[in-house]
Design a protein around this motif. Structure first.
Motif, short mmCIF file in Angstrom:
data_model
loop_
_atom_site.label_atom_id
_atom_site.label_comp_id
_atom_site.label_asym_id
_atom_site.label_seq_id
_atom_site.Cartn_x
_atom_site.Cartn_y
_atom_site.Cartn_z
N UNK A 187 76.09 -44.80 11.66
CA UNK A 187 77.07 -45.34 12.60
C UNK A 187 77.92 -44.22 13.20
N UNK A 188 78.30 -43.23 12.38
CA UNK A 188 79.09 -42.11 12.88
C UNK A 188 78.27 -41.27 13.85
N UNK A 189 77.01 -41.01 13.51
CA UNK A 189 76.16 -40.19 14.38
C UNK A 189 75.92 -40.88 15.72
N UNK A 190 75.67 -42.18 15.70
CA UNK A 190 75.46 -42.91 16.95
C UNK A 190 76.72 -42.92 17.79
N UNK A 191 77.87 -43.04 17.16
CA UNK A 191 79.14 -43.00 17.89
C UNK A 191 79.42 -41.62 18.46
N UNK A 192 78.96 -40.58 17.75
CA UNK A 192 79.11 -39.22 18.26
C UNK A 192 78.30 -39.05 19.55
N UNK A 193 77.12 -39.65 19.59
CA UNK A 193 76.33 -39.65 20.83
C UNK A 193 77.07 -40.38 21.94
N UNK A 194 77.66 -41.53 21.64
CA UNK A 194 78.43 -42.26 22.65
C UNK A 194 79.57 -41.40 23.20
N UNK A 195 80.19 -40.62 22.33
CA UNK A 195 81.26 -39.71 22.76
C UNK A 195 80.71 -38.69 23.75
N UNK A 196 79.56 -38.11 23.43
CA UNK A 196 78.95 -37.13 24.33
C UNK A 196 78.57 -37.75 25.67
N UNK A 197 78.00 -38.95 25.64
CA UNK A 197 77.56 -39.58 26.87
C UNK A 197 78.74 -40.02 27.74
N UNK A 198 79.82 -40.42 27.11
CA UNK A 198 81.02 -40.76 27.90
C UNK A 198 81.55 -39.54 28.62
N UNK A 199 81.57 -38.38 27.94
CA UNK A 199 81.98 -37.14 28.60
C UNK A 199 81.04 -36.79 29.74
N UNK A 200 79.73 -36.96 29.52
CA UNK A 200 78.77 -36.66 30.57
C UNK A 200 78.96 -37.58 31.76
N UNK A 219 62.12 -34.52 15.99
CA UNK A 219 61.92 -35.37 14.82
C UNK A 219 62.33 -34.71 13.51
N UNK A 220 63.23 -33.74 13.57
CA UNK A 220 63.77 -33.10 12.37
C UNK A 220 65.28 -32.99 12.50
N UNK A 221 65.99 -33.25 11.39
CA UNK A 221 67.43 -33.07 11.40
C UNK A 221 67.84 -32.18 10.23
N UNK A 222 69.04 -31.59 10.34
CA UNK A 222 69.57 -30.72 9.31
C UNK A 222 70.83 -30.04 9.81
N UNK A 223 71.33 -29.10 9.03
CA UNK A 223 72.51 -28.36 9.44
C UNK A 223 73.75 -29.21 9.60
N UNK A 224 73.86 -30.29 8.85
CA UNK A 224 75.00 -31.19 8.99
C UNK A 224 74.96 -32.02 10.25
N UNK A 225 73.79 -32.09 10.90
CA UNK A 225 73.61 -32.79 12.18
C UNK A 225 72.56 -33.90 12.01
N UNK A 226 72.70 -34.95 12.80
CA UNK A 226 71.81 -36.11 12.65
C UNK A 226 71.17 -36.53 13.97
#
Length: 364
Positions: free
Chosen positions: A143-156, A180-187
């Protein structure tokens, strides 16, 4: 597309899109070299930024809209997206007494040497999609990762509507996530999703300028064979720093994307003047390529003393860097990546915004 959370921002102010749902991702630890250590990416990071920006008339705090899964699926493979959506609920063994699950067995291409590609699911999905032990999954990480995307798209979206700069307080960050790979504290790759969204919105060529201390291996992978999105990164030398296996200068793109990847490793203890010289190389490529918008992966782990790097930038240097980016004269989406010196993180971000605004005000 205009979403309910998006506001029209006055020209005199800079939109800073907040990410309230980031608090759902609150890792207590990460595992480095077999040791469980306190997690770098804490909720206190965003709290510090909001405190530093509070009451500044030059900033308009803006709520994120909701964009759904379609923009995420434009960038990430369906298997990764579905895994992240269900990772916590399906984690094995049972999750009693823990707040994060980590991969302990990783898929390596030589594990199946001579047997062909992996076509089965298997019980080790976490190690199939995650490439390190740093990146745990908790009950509300998706849920946090998807909301982080929403934050980016709103800025865009705000830049498409005419804002010269919009800042997204994305957390968790995203630039280590590939198709198709995640890591580094990123999702999910916030910058990559935003860049593709700008392309789909009619911007013919987009540049991603990665100023986080660590190489954005995921963003590079997303666009490595494309000419419509440039990836330029200043980062710690992979001979010394995570993610170790990507980020050398000879990685310049492939196929149609040949020449559209620019990697500029940083020397140890790099200071402001030398950093700006390297930044000038990156921005020169953006100007020469005729790009129409820029997405900045804005990390502050280049700060002197940050626990995750060996750069030596100061708060004043970030003002100079902000001015330099504004000098491109392009609509700019700046998205938070790393930066773990919490006590100065808000001041560093404000310094960057202040520099950008100063240069913008001096342009004809």
């Amino acid at each position: 597309m205009t979403t309910p959370g998006t506001q029209v921002v006055a020209a005199a102010s800079t939109a800073v899109v907040t990410c309230p749902s980031h608090v759902g991702h609150a890792p207590s630890v990460e595992v480095q070299c077999g040791r469980a250590i306190p997690a770098f990416d804490t909720t206190a990071r965003v709290d510090a930024i909001l405190t530093a920006l509070a009451g500044r008339p030059e900033v308009t705090l803006t709520a994120p809209g909701s964009y759904g899964l379609a923009p995420i699926r434009r960038v990430h493979e369906a298997g990764l997206v579905e895994f992240l959506r269900t990772a916590w609920a399906s984690a094995e063994p049972p999750r009693d007494g823990i707040d994060l699950v980590f991969a302990d067995t990783f898929f390596h291409d030589r594990l199946r040497q001579g047997m062909g590609p992996l076509t089965h699911g298997g019980g080790g999905a976490l190690g199939r999609y995650c490439f390190d032990t740093i990146t745990g999954v908790g009950p509300s990480t998706w849920e946090a990762a998807a909301a982080s995307v929403d934050t980016a798209l709103t800025a865009a979206e705000l830049t498409l509507r005419g804002a010269p700069l919009a800042v997204g307080l994305c957390r968790p960050p995203g630039h280590h996530v590939g198709p198709e790979l995640f890591g580094g504290g990123c999702y999910l790759n916030n910058a990559g999703i935003a860049a593709q969204w700008l392309r789909d919105g009619g911007v013919s060529r987009v540049a991603v300028l990665d100023l986080d201390f660590h190489h954005g291996n995921g963003t590079q992978a997303l666009f490595y064979d494309r000419a419509d999105v440039l990836y330029a990164s200043l980062h710690g030398d992979p001979e010394r720093h995570y993610p170790y296996f990507t980020g050398w200068p000879d990685e310049t793109g492939a196929g149609e994307g040949s020449g559209c990847t620019v990697n500029l490793p940083l020397p140890p203890r790099v200071g402001g003047d030398d950093y700006l010289d390297l930044l000038d190389t990156a921005t020169g490529r953006i100007l020469d390529g005729g790009f129409e918008a820029v997405v900045v992966s804005l990390g502050f782990d280049t700060y002197d003393g940050d626990v995750s790097g060996d750069a030596a930038l100061t708060t004043a240097d970030y003002r100079r860097i902000g001015r330099h980016v504004a000098g491109l004269g392009l609509p700019t989406v700046a998205l938070l990546e790393g930066g773990y010196s919490v006590t100065v993180l808000g001041d560093n971000l404000w310094s960057w915004i202040e520099g950008f605004r100063a240069e913008q005000g001096e342009r004809p």
